[in-house]
Design a protein around this motif. Structure first.
Motif, PDB file in Angstrom:
ATOM      1  N   LEU A  53      -0.994   5.237   0.322  1.00 27.11           N
ATOM      2  CA  LEU A  53      -0.256   4.024  -0.001  1.00 27.11           C
ATOM      3  C   LEU A  53       0.805   4.343  -1.043  1.00 27.11           C
ATOM      4  O   LEU A  53       0.508   4.841  -2.123  1.00 27.11           O
ATOM      5  CB  LEU A  53      -1.211   2.960  -0.548  1.00 27.11           C
ATOM      6  N   GLY A  54       2.062   4.069  -0.712  1.00 23.32           N
ATOM      7  CA  GLY A  54       3.146   4.244  -1.675  1.00 23.32           C
ATOM      8  C   GLY A  54       3.333   2.956  -2.446  1.00 23.32           C
ATOM      9  O   GLY A  54       3.195   1.869  -1.886  1.00 23.32           O
ATOM     10  N   PHE A  99       0.048   6.310  -4.450  1.00 21.22           N
ATOM     11  CA  PHE A  99       1.098   7.168  -4.961  1.00 21.22           C
ATOM     12  C   PHE A  99       2.291   6.356  -5.454  1.00 21.22           C
ATOM     13  O   PHE A  99       2.871   5.574  -4.713  1.00 21.22           O
ATOM     14  CB  PHE A  99       1.512   8.112  -3.823  1.00 21.22           C
ATOM     15  N   VAL A 100       2.628   6.519  -6.723  1.00 24.15           N
ATOM     16  CA  VAL A 100       3.794   5.846  -7.286  1.00 24.15           C
ATOM     17  C   VAL A 100       4.912   6.854  -7.449  1.00 24.15           C
ATOM     18  O   VAL A 100       4.678   7.947  -7.954  1.00 24.15           O
ATOM     19  CB  VAL A 100       3.484   5.241  -8.675  1.00 24.15           C
ATOM     20  N   SER A 101       6.116   6.508  -7.008  1.00 26.50           N
ATOM     21  CA  SER A 101       7.239   7.407  -7.244  1.00 26.50           C
ATOM     22  C   SER A 101       8.545   6.643  -7.148  1.00 26.50           C
ATOM     23  O   SER A 101       8.634   5.601  -6.502  1.00 26.50           O
ATOM     24  CB  SER A 101       7.236   8.544  -6.229  1.00 26.50           C
ATOM     25  N   HIS A 102       9.548   7.169  -7.822  1.00 24.30           N
ATOM     26  CA  HIS A 102      10.894   6.623  -7.644  1.00 24.30           C
ATOM     27  C   HIS A 102      11.665   7.462  -6.637  1.00 24.30           C
ATOM     28  O   HIS A 102      12.789   7.145  -6.291  1.00 24.30           O
ATOM     29  CB  HIS A 102      11.644   6.625  -8.980  1.00 24.30           C
ATOM     30  N   ASN A 103      11.045   8.554  -6.224  1.00 22.53           N
ATOM     31  CA  ASN A 103      11.705   9.427  -5.272  1.00 22.53           C
ATOM     32  C   ASN A 103      11.388   8.970  -3.852  1.00 22.53           C
ATOM     33  O   ASN A 103      10.319   9.216  -3.320  1.00 22.53           O
ATOM     34  CB  ASN A 103      11.220  10.856  -5.504  1.00 22.53           C
ATOM     35  N   MET A 104      12.363   8.254  -3.247  1.00 24.66           N
ATOM     36  CA  MET A 104      12.127   7.671  -1.927  1.00 24.66           C
ATOM     37  C   MET A 104      11.873   8.759  -0.892  1.00 24.66           C
ATOM     38  O   MET A 104      11.195   8.535   0.104  1.00 24.66           O
ATOM     39  CB  MET A 104      13.325   6.817  -1.503  1.00 24.66           C
ATOM     40  N   GLY A 105      12.425   9.958  -1.161  1.00 24.15           N
ATOM     41  CA  GLY A 105      12.210  11.064  -0.231  1.00 24.15           C
ATOM     42  C   GLY A 105      10.735  11.396  -0.115  1.00 24.15           C
ATOM     43  O   GLY A 105      10.188  11.481   0.993  1.00 24.15           O
ATOM     44  N   SER A 106      10.065  11.546  -1.258  1.00 18.99           N
ATOM     45  CA  SER A 106       8.645  11.919  -1.163  1.00 18.99           C
ATOM     46  C   SER A 106       7.791  10.743  -0.699  1.00 18.99           C
ATOM     47  O   SER A 106       6.786  10.932  -0.020  1.00 18.99           O
ATOM     48  CB  SER A 106       8.132  12.507  -2.481  1.00 18.99           C
ATOM     49  N   ARG A 133       1.844   3.769   4.405  1.00 20.37           N
ATOM     50  CA  ARG A 133       2.081   2.344   4.160  1.00 20.37           C
ATOM     51  C   ARG A 133       2.564   2.210   2.726  1.00 20.37           C
ATOM     52  O   ARG A 133       2.237   3.052   1.886  1.00 20.37           O
ATOM     53  CB  ARG A 133       0.757   1.596   4.323  1.00 20.37           C
ATOM     54  N   SER A 134       3.356   1.183   2.445  1.00 19.88           N
ATOM     55  CA  SER A 134       3.843   1.046   1.075  1.00 19.88           C
ATOM     56  C   SER A 134       3.830  -0.399   0.638  1.00 19.88           C
ATOM     57  O   SER A 134       3.904  -1.316   1.468  1.00 19.88           O
ATOM     58  CB  SER A 134       5.272   1.571   0.950  1.00 19.88           C
ATOM     59  N   ILE A 135       3.731  -0.600  -0.668  1.00 18.08           N
ATOM     60  CA  ILE A 135       3.932  -1.945  -1.193  1.00 18.08           C
ATOM     61  C   ILE A 135       5.097  -1.914  -2.175  1.00 18.08           C
ATOM     62  O   ILE A 135       5.306  -0.937  -2.881  1.00 18.08           O
ATOM     63  CB  ILE A 135       2.665  -2.537  -1.866  1.00 18.08           C
ATOM     64  N   LEU A 136       5.853  -3.001  -2.151  1.00 19.07           N
ATOM     65  CA  LEU A 136       7.004  -3.120  -3.038  1.00 19.07           C
ATOM     66  C   LEU A 136       6.657  -4.124  -4.126  1.00 19.07           C
ATOM     67  O   LEU A 136       6.184  -5.226  -3.834  1.00 19.07           O
ATOM     68  CB  LEU A 136       8.222  -3.596  -2.235  1.00 19.07           C
ATOM     69  N   MET A 137       6.860  -3.732  -5.370  1.00 21.87           N
ATOM     70  CA  MET A 137       6.516  -4.622  -6.475  1.00 21.87           C
ATOM     71  C   MET A 137       7.764  -5.042  -7.221  1.00 21.87           C
ATOM     72  O   MET A 137       8.723  -4.285  -7.343  1.00 21.87           O
ATOM     73  CB  MET A 137       5.569  -3.920  -7.449  1.00 21.87           C
ATOM     74  N   ASP A 138       7.743  -6.276  -7.712  1.00 22.66           N
ATOM     75  CA  ASP A 138       8.829  -6.746  -8.553  1.00 22.66           C
ATOM     76  C   ASP A 138       8.269  -7.767  -9.531  1.00 22.66           C
ATOM     77  O   ASP A 138       7.502  -8.657  -9.141  1.00 22.66           O
ATOM     78  CB  ASP A 138       9.933  -7.365  -7.681  1.00 22.66           C
ATOM     79  N   ASN A 139       8.631  -7.644 -10.784  1.00 27.25           N
ATOM     80  CA  ASN A 139       8.156  -8.548 -11.827  1.00 27.25           C
ATOM     81  C   ASN A 139       6.648  -8.770 -11.786  1.00 27.25           C
ATOM     82  O   ASN A 139       6.159  -9.895 -11.945  1.00 27.25           O
ATOM     83  CB  ASN A 139       8.853  -9.909 -11.727  1.00 27.25           C
ATOM     84  N   GLN A 159       4.574  -8.636  -9.324  1.00 20.92           N
ATOM     85  CA  GLN A 159       3.982  -9.190  -8.117  1.00 20.92           C
ATOM     86  C   GLN A 159       4.292  -8.306  -6.910  1.00 20.92           C
ATOM     87  O   GLN A 159       5.278  -7.559  -6.927  1.00 20.92           O
ATOM     88  CB  GLN A 159       4.520 -10.606  -7.875  1.00 20.92           C
ATOM     89  N   ILE A 160       3.460  -8.436  -5.883  1.00 19.91           N
ATOM     90  CA  ILE A 160       3.744  -7.685  -4.670  1.00 19.91           C
ATOM     91  C   ILE A 160       4.725  -8.486  -3.826  1.00 19.91           C
ATOM     92  O   ILE A 160       4.489  -9.644  -3.511  1.00 19.91           O
ATOM     93  CB  ILE A 160       2.448  -7.407  -3.880  1.00 19.91           C
ATOM     94  N   VAL A 161       5.868  -7.869  -3.516  1.00 20.07           N
ATOM     95  CA  VAL A 161       6.901  -8.572  -2.771  1.00 20.07           C
ATOM     96  C   VAL A 161       6.767  -8.272  -1.284  1.00 20.07           C
ATOM     97  O   VAL A 161       7.044  -9.106  -0.437  1.00 20.07           O
ATOM     98  CB  VAL A 161       8.294  -8.142  -3.265  1.00 20.07           C
ATOM     99  N   TYR A 162       6.341  -7.035  -0.986  1.00 17.63           N
ATOM    100  CA  TYR A 162       6.196  -6.666   0.415  1.00 17.63           C
ATOM    101  C   TYR A 162       5.059  -5.666   0.563  1.00 17.63           C
ATOM    102  O   TYR A 162       4.836  -4.830  -0.297  1.00 17.63           O
ATOM    103  CB  TYR A 162       7.503  -6.051   0.936  1.00 17.63           C
ATOM    104  N   ASP A 163       4.318  -5.793   1.633  1.00 17.16           N
ATOM    105  CA  ASP A 163       3.221  -4.873   1.909  1.00 17.16           C
ATOM    106  C   ASP A 163       3.288  -4.554   3.394  1.00 17.16           C
ATOM    107  O   ASP A 163       3.143  -5.433   4.236  1.00 17.16           O
ATOM    108  CB  ASP A 163       1.893  -5.562   1.547  1.00 17.16           C
TER     109      ASP A 163
END
Lengths: 282, 429
Positions: free
Chosen positions: B77-78, B224-231, B238-244, B246-250
């Motif tokens: 999970l990214g 796995f947390v990363s700012h490197n979109m390549g890795s 599967r990935s989840i997107l977080m903002d403020n 909260q989970i914005v997308y899963d």
């Protein structure tokens, strides 16, 4: 659907009494590696190495003998002053090491605690054990001096059966230091004030314990106050066993043991409660 | 079918802002008084959603709020999101470094967390001693470390230094040793935070390979947390997107990355004045831009191989010595790689001291970029190129869409790809 069989559940607030001793026991490898680390790192890159453990109490004893024995002329209850001071200091050093070092547990280890979880209790326990090694070395020094006086001088020293209490005394000292240290370390995660108090508090406590004087020369209210000090009977019993003079009462020792048990229990519970969220405030 | 390894329910974490000190005691007492009377914690009501750019005056924020997700066995999970979105806080809660304020995390299996490599390694101990120590801190027994010892040393590539004190190691060697120990952890759930960002390229490749091996071959669950979109792209199923907080997308990784990048973009489409993530003294601030063609007509898209003028406006807030100003503009791809870079001092350009319109024009006679989306970074400096000389730096100022063209007149349009190209000739000899 899958049955709910989770190996662990992380919840907001742990109850006060959820001390997981099994987990601590599982971390025994880590415990001994911490002990090894503490011990090795102290004397790396020194020439004298562990010999420094001898020098510290030896010099303090010399200073005490000159100031309190010769200048102030405080009685040592018929025991030669050098083994008398050394006996008290050896025990006291162990107590003050356990107390002072464990009281910094959270603050000193925040960089590790902030990155990885392991049972936090392992850290103060490892301090008590590595301090015990240091105590062992200093105890050898004491034994050397003690046998010298026993064999080569005509001082009135008479070892007796109370020496059998020695292991219990050492355990009591270690656990009491641990208990006090854990309480202080838990409280200092939020309020750092206590750190300053401990710095000189332990120093002052030394004078309130029968180290440079025997309990027998005190009387009245002062004696009562001194007997409330849980370290008093431990130090007196230690000296009583080795020298055959001093004050020994079973009830006094029982008081110290009870006190230690209480402080240790309270310390573990408080420590356990603090460990979950201390990273947010430390 | 497959086992759920991690289940997070309604997880929330509250943090107090500002210093812990005076005021803390009174809050604690107040909280205690409410608890005694059986009332709700007075400070959980006034707690804000965590948006670090807006100061609303409350002392408490929700670093995480309403987090719900599950991770199954063998899943990688990214977790992606901007700085401060709550990613690291989430990992801290999962690895028990700090406790949640509300909600629950249920775990099935041993958990190993890698929020940092080489935690607890001691400078005075040798490499060998540190391998045992670090292994034990991460949760391995002495016997386990002993069994994998040779592999760890080999993976780190430090055989020669194994009996040398850790403090004599180069920083690269420290990282290698730290990661090597961690790589041989055998938990059912592995938590990794950005640790791959350290170390040289070769080692990063090795580390990513090891993580892939672990998740695919051995069915381990990885978060796995990363700012490197390549890795993230190459590792995560599967990935989840977080903002403020909260989970914005899963969901699937590609959609997640696209959403993340376009969320960043929408921030850029506003006038440059409204962009809050900028650094520099602020004497001068970029305020807007226009794209123009040869005839000075405004265009919405640029074209490969054709003329492009980027016209950047700025506002002056204090006096600036324009003779000393250095201006830079970069074209970047989605992964923050700089593809093209203009810097005025290198180009021998000196600005005249008294600009009239407060506009900087960048003229590009032939835009050597393939079709795609490019992010523009703007930077103005005064006197030098140190961080302290920055007047204004806007990292993702705006996005330029480049349309592909048949640059080589071969009848084949350049394929879409965020990349630069160049004039040239290829021949077989």
């Amino acid at each position: 659907m899958q049955k709910e069989n989770w190996t662990s559940v992380i919840k907001p607030k742990k109850s006060l009494f959820s001390v997981n001793l099994k987990e601590v026991f599982k971390g025994k490898d880590l415990l001994f590696l911490f002990v090894k680390r503490d011990f090795i790192s102290i004397y790396k890159q020194t020439i004298l190495g562990p010999l420094w453990f001898f020098i510290e109490p030896a010099l303090t004893t010399v200073v005490f003998t000159i100031i309190f024995g010769k200048i102030a002329g405080i009685e040592t209850g018929g025991i030669p002053s050098i083994p008398f001071y050394l006996a008290g200091l050896t025990c006291w050093n162990y107590f003050s090491d356990c107390f002072k070092k464990t009281s910094n547990t959270f603050i000193e280890n925040q960089h590790i605690f902030g990155k990885v979880y392991f049972p936090r209790l392992i850290t103060p326990l490892s301090i008590v054990i590595s301090s015990l090694i240091k105590f062992g070395i200093q105890f050898i020094l004491f034994l050397g001096v003690y046998f010298f006086y026993l064999a080569f001088t005509d001082a009135t020293i008479s070892p007796n059966a109370y020496l059998l209490l020695l292991p219990a005394l050492i355990v009591l000292i270690g656990l009491m230091g641990l208990g006090f240290g854990m309480i202080i370390s838990s409280l200092t995660t939020k309020y750092r004030d206590l750190r300053f108090l401990i710095q000189f508090g332990v120093q002052l406590w030394l004078y309130a314990s029968p180290i440079i004087y025997p309990l027998s020369i005190t009387e009245g209210k002062l004696r009562t106050v001194l007997m409330l000090n849980p370290m008093t009977s431990i130090l007196e019993t230690f000296k009583y066993g080795f020298f055959g003079s001093g004050t020994f009462e079973w009830w006094m020792l029982a008081y110290s043991a009870g006190f230690t048990f209480f402080i240790l229990t309270f310390g573990i519970l408080l420590f356990n409660k603090t460990e979950q969220n201390f990273m947010d405030t430390v | 079918m497959s086992i759920t390894r991690v289940k997070v329910e309604n997880l929330a974490k509250q943090y107090r802002l500002g210093e812990v000190g005076t005021g803390t005691l009174s809050h604690d007492l107040n909280r205690f008084w409410h608890k005694v009377r059986g009332k709700e914690d007075p400070y959980s009501i006034v707690t804000d959603v965590n948006d670090r750019t807006q100061n609303s005056g409350s002392d408490y924020v929700w670093a995480l709020q309403d987090i719900n997700f599950e991770v199954k066995e063998g899943e990688v999970l990214g977790i992606i999101g901007r700085n401060g979105a709550g990613k690291s806080t989430l990992l801290k809660l999962l690895s028990k470094v700090t406790g949640p304020t509300k909600g629950e995390i249920k775990l099935s299996g041993r958990i190993g967390s890698l929020l940092e490599v080489g935690t607890g390694m001691h400078p005075e101990l040798t490499g060998k001693e540190n391998i045992y120590l670090n292994g034990a801190i991460l949760g391995m027994t002495k016997a386990e470390v002993a069994r994998k010892f040779d592999e760890i040393v080999e993976f780190a590539g430090i055989e020669k230094y194994i009996n040398t004190p850790f403090k004599r190691y180069s920083s690269g060697m420290r990282v290698r040793l730290g990661f090597a120990v961690a790589a041989f952890l055998e938990p059912e759930i592995l938590i990794v935070d950005e640790v791959l960002a350290v170390g040289d390229a070769e080692f990063q490749k090795k580390a990513i390979g090891k993580m892939q091996e672990v998740s695919e071959g051995e069915g381990r669950t990885v978060l796995f947390v990363s700012h490197n979109m390549g890795s993230i792209k190459s590792l995560c199923t599967r990935s989840i997107l977080m903002d403020n907080g909260q989970i914005v997308y899963d969901g699937d990784t590609k959609t997640c990355i696209d959403k993340y990048l376009s969320a960043n973009k929408s921030e850029q489409d506003k006038s440059l004045k409204d962009i809050k993530t900028r650094t520099g003294s602020g004497k001068l601030k970029f305020s807007g831009y226009r794209l123009l063609n040869e005839d000075n007509k405004e265009i919405t898209e640029a074209t490969s191989g054709e003329f492009l003028r980027i016209s950047v406006n700025f506002d002056l807030y204090e006096n600036v010595n324009f003779e000393k100003v250095i201006f830079a503009l970069n074209f970047k791809d989605n992964y923050d790689n700089i593809l093209v870079s203009f810097v005025t001092d290198e180009m021998g350009i000196k600005f005249n001291p008294n600009p009239e319109k407060n506009i900087i024009d960048i003229d590009i006679p032939e835009l050597m970029l393939r079709g795609g989306q490019y992010h523009i970074r703007l930077l103005a400096m005064e006197g030098g190129t140190d961080k302290s000389d920055f007047l204004d730096e806007v990292d993702n100022a705006f996005t330029i869409t480049v349309l592909s063209s048949d640059y080589w007149n071969s009848g084949i349009t350049l394929r879409n790809q965020e990349a630069a190209f160049s004039k040239g000739k290829i021949s077989l000899k």
